[in-house]
Design a protein around this motif. Sequence first.
Motif, mmCIF file in Angstrom:
data_model
loop_
_atom_site.group_PDB
_atom_site.id
_atom_site.type_symbol
_atom_site.label_atom_id
_atom_site.label_comp_id
_atom_site.label_asym_id
_atom_site.label_seq_id
_atom_site.Cartn_x
_atom_site.Cartn_y
_atom_site.Cartn_z
ATOM 1 N N VAL A 69 46.213 33.745 33.145
ATOM 2 C CA VAL A 69 46.976 33.697 31.907
ATOM 3 C C VAL A 69 46.843 32.306 31.320
ATOM 4 C CG1 VAL A 69 49.256 33.878 30.854
ATOM 5 C CG2 VAL A 69 48.605 35.454 32.683
ATOM 6 N N GLY A 70 46.473 32.224 30.055
ATOM 7 C CA GLY A 70 46.280 30.935 29.411
ATOM 8 C C GLY A 70 47.579 30.223 29.121
ATOM 9 N N VAL A 71 47.458 29.025 28.586
ATOM 10 C CA VAL A 71 48.629 28.210 28.264
ATOM 11 C C VAL A 71 49.537 28.920 27.267
ATOM 12 C CG1 VAL A 71 49.394 26.013 27.289
ATOM 13 C CG2 VAL A 71 47.354 26.088 28.723
ATOM 14 N N SER A 72 48.942 29.655 26.336
ATOM 15 C CA SER A 72 49.728 30.351 25.322
ATOM 16 C C SER A 72 50.344 31.646 25.835
ATOM 17 C CB SER A 72 48.845 30.662 24.107
ATOM 18 O OG SER A 72 47.795 31.553 24.475
ATOM 19 N N GLY A 73 50.030 31.994 27.075
ATOM 20 C CA GLY A 73 50.545 33.234 27.640
ATOM 21 C C GLY A 73 49.625 34.418 27.456
ATOM 22 N N ALA A 74 48.479 34.215 26.769
ATOM 23 C CA ALA A 74 47.534 35.314 26.540
ATOM 24 C C ALA A 74 46.691 35.546 27.785
ATOM 25 C CB ALA A 74 46.630 34.986 25.354
ATOM 26 N N TYR A 130 36.548 30.236 30.532
ATOM 27 C CA TYR A 130 37.658 31.129 30.226
ATOM 28 C C TYR A 130 37.289 32.045 29.070
ATOM 29 C CZ TYR A 130 40.486 28.048 33.142
ATOM 30 O OH TYR A 130 40.998 27.316 34.203
ATOM 31 N N PHE A 131 37.508 33.356 29.268
ATOM 32 C CA PHE A 131 37.232 34.351 28.248
ATOM 33 C C PHE A 131 38.514 35.128 27.952
ATOM 34 C CE2 PHE A 131 33.286 33.620 30.556
ATOM 35 C CZ PHE A 131 32.380 33.414 29.524
ATOM 36 N N ALA A 132 38.794 35.321 26.677
ATOM 37 C CA ALA A 132 39.992 36.052 26.288
ATOM 38 C C ALA A 132 39.864 37.528 26.633
ATOM 39 C CB ALA A 132 40.252 35.871 24.792
ATOM 40 N N VAL A 133 40.976 38.134 26.985
ATOM 41 C CA VAL A 133 41.014 39.565 27.289
ATOM 42 C C VAL A 133 41.744 40.274 26.156
ATOM 43 C CG1 VAL A 133 41.865 41.335 28.879
ATOM 44 C CG2 VAL A 133 41.043 39.140 29.766
ATOM 45 N N PRO A 134 41.132 41.282 25.547
ATOM 46 C CA PRO A 134 41.843 42.040 24.505
ATOM 47 C C PRO A 134 43.169 42.550 25.031
ATOM 48 C CG PRO A 134 39.527 42.669 24.584
ATOM 49 C CD PRO A 134 39.772 41.794 25.779
ATOM 50 N N VAL A 135 44.180 42.521 24.198
ATOM 51 C CA VAL A 135 45.517 42.921 24.624
ATOM 52 C C VAL A 135 45.518 44.329 25.195
ATOM 53 C CG1 VAL A 135 47.887 43.318 23.865
ATOM 54 C CG2 VAL A 135 46.581 41.413 22.919
ATOM 55 N N THR A 177 45.366 42.023 35.579
ATOM 56 C CA THR A 177 45.940 42.464 36.847
ATOM 57 C C THR A 177 46.623 41.337 37.584
ATOM 58 O OG1 THR A 177 43.827 42.062 37.938
ATOM 59 C CG2 THR A 177 44.213 44.266 37.092
ATOM 60 N N SER A 178 46.717 40.163 36.932
ATOM 61 C CA SER A 178 47.341 39.017 37.583
ATOM 62 C C SER A 178 48.022 38.160 36.535
ATOM 63 C CB SER A 178 46.293 38.183 38.333
ATOM 64 O OG SER A 178 46.852 36.971 38.784
ATOM 65 N N SER A 179 49.105 37.524 36.915
ATOM 66 C CA SER A 179 49.809 36.604 36.022
ATOM 67 C C SER A 179 49.566 35.176 36.438
ATOM 68 C CB SER A 179 51.315 36.909 36.033
ATOM 69 O OG SER A 179 51.832 36.790 37.351
ATOM 70 N N ARG A 180 48.525 34.928 37.201
ATOM 71 C CA ARG A 180 48.204 33.596 37.676
ATOM 72 C C ARG A 180 47.952 32.667 36.503
ATOM 73 N NH1 ARG A 180 43.545 33.487 41.963
ATOM 74 N NH2 ARG A 180 44.841 35.274 42.489
ATOM 75 N N PRO A 181 48.614 31.498 36.438
ATOM 76 C CA PRO A 181 48.390 30.588 35.320
ATOM 77 C C PRO A 181 47.035 29.936 35.388
ATOM 78 C CG PRO A 181 49.806 29.575 36.961
ATOM 79 C CD PRO A 181 49.594 30.986 37.399
ATOM 80 N N ALA A 182 46.506 29.578 34.220
ATOM 81 C CA ALA A 182 45.208 28.898 34.177
ATOM 82 C C ALA A 182 45.307 27.540 34.815
ATOM 83 C CB ALA A 182 44.749 28.772 32.717
ATOM 84 N N ALA A 183 44.215 27.130 35.528
ATOM 85 C CA ALA A 183 44.227 25.832 36.176
ATOM 86 C C ALA A 183 44.179 24.729 35.141
ATOM 87 C CB ALA A 183 43.022 25.717 37.111
#
Length: 330
Positions: free
Chosen positions: A240-245, A314-319, A324-330
Amino acid sequence: MAPGYEQLIELVHPEDRERFWAARTGEISGLTAAAIEYRIIRSDGMTRTVRRESAVVFDEDKRPIRLYGTLQDVTERRHGERRERELERQLLHSQKLEALGTLAGGIAHDLNNTLVPIMALSKITARGFDPDTRIRGNLDTIYRASEHARDLVQRVLTFSRKDEPEKHENDLGSIVHESLELLRATVPSSIQFQLQVEPTPPIPVDAAQLRQVVTNLITNAAQAIGRDMGTITVSLMPTVGVSGAPEICLSIADTGAGMDEPTLGRIFEPFFTTKAVGQGTGLGLSIVHGIVTSHGGRIEVSSAPGQGTRLDLYFAVPVSAGVTSSRPAA
């Protein structure tokens, strides 16, 4: 009991203590006190940056009798300034790539048009000669050289992003596995692979271009390790990116020589290479940057001399795809 110097110095970050003590000693000895910034470590373990302004009062015998000062937490301000400088650097880099890409793209298209008749005529003409003749051999050499030139043109076009990627829903895990199967035979046996691929949702990408990304990065990693024993770690995971996406992170890390700051700041510049003449074109990472950018992604790099290099893509995932994970981006 009022806290003394021992308690004060314990709050200062170990790397900043010598500088802090030098400033304190200087102002007590009568030198003009200048503002100083240093890091402190709070009781909760958090590191903050503070700005200290102080003045010393001396008695008639020039002995220090009182110290006045203020501390201002400037952590967020300095973080914002660093972020602003980084964004400015990225903007300048993008403008440089865009200008060079426009030039390279135009030249590449013209060169590609020039190669078409050379390849076609050399192949057609070669059919009229016996395979054992010198003329046939020369024509075959011309054709093969033209193929290499054509491949280089395609690399330049990819770098300049003049060819739009053909995006389809693809599983990045499958692309990574396919790329590794082709690369294992070309990587020295002294280098081991560590593969950490987690399930990720399909996303719209150009599979051929993503294979080229993996190929370029692993080739660079193997070259960084050289003939020494080493490890290349390839990982793919939802995050999950900084913006939550939702995002997908593709990481390739090596245990090679690593890079210093000046080199690290130039790795995506076209035609920049640390390899010897004839061993690299300097287009590999520029092409990677162009492909990732054309897919709306971003790249983060960490490296240090003797500590290897790690690239996180990092590649965005369409909503609609979800993660499958809520792991924050490093």
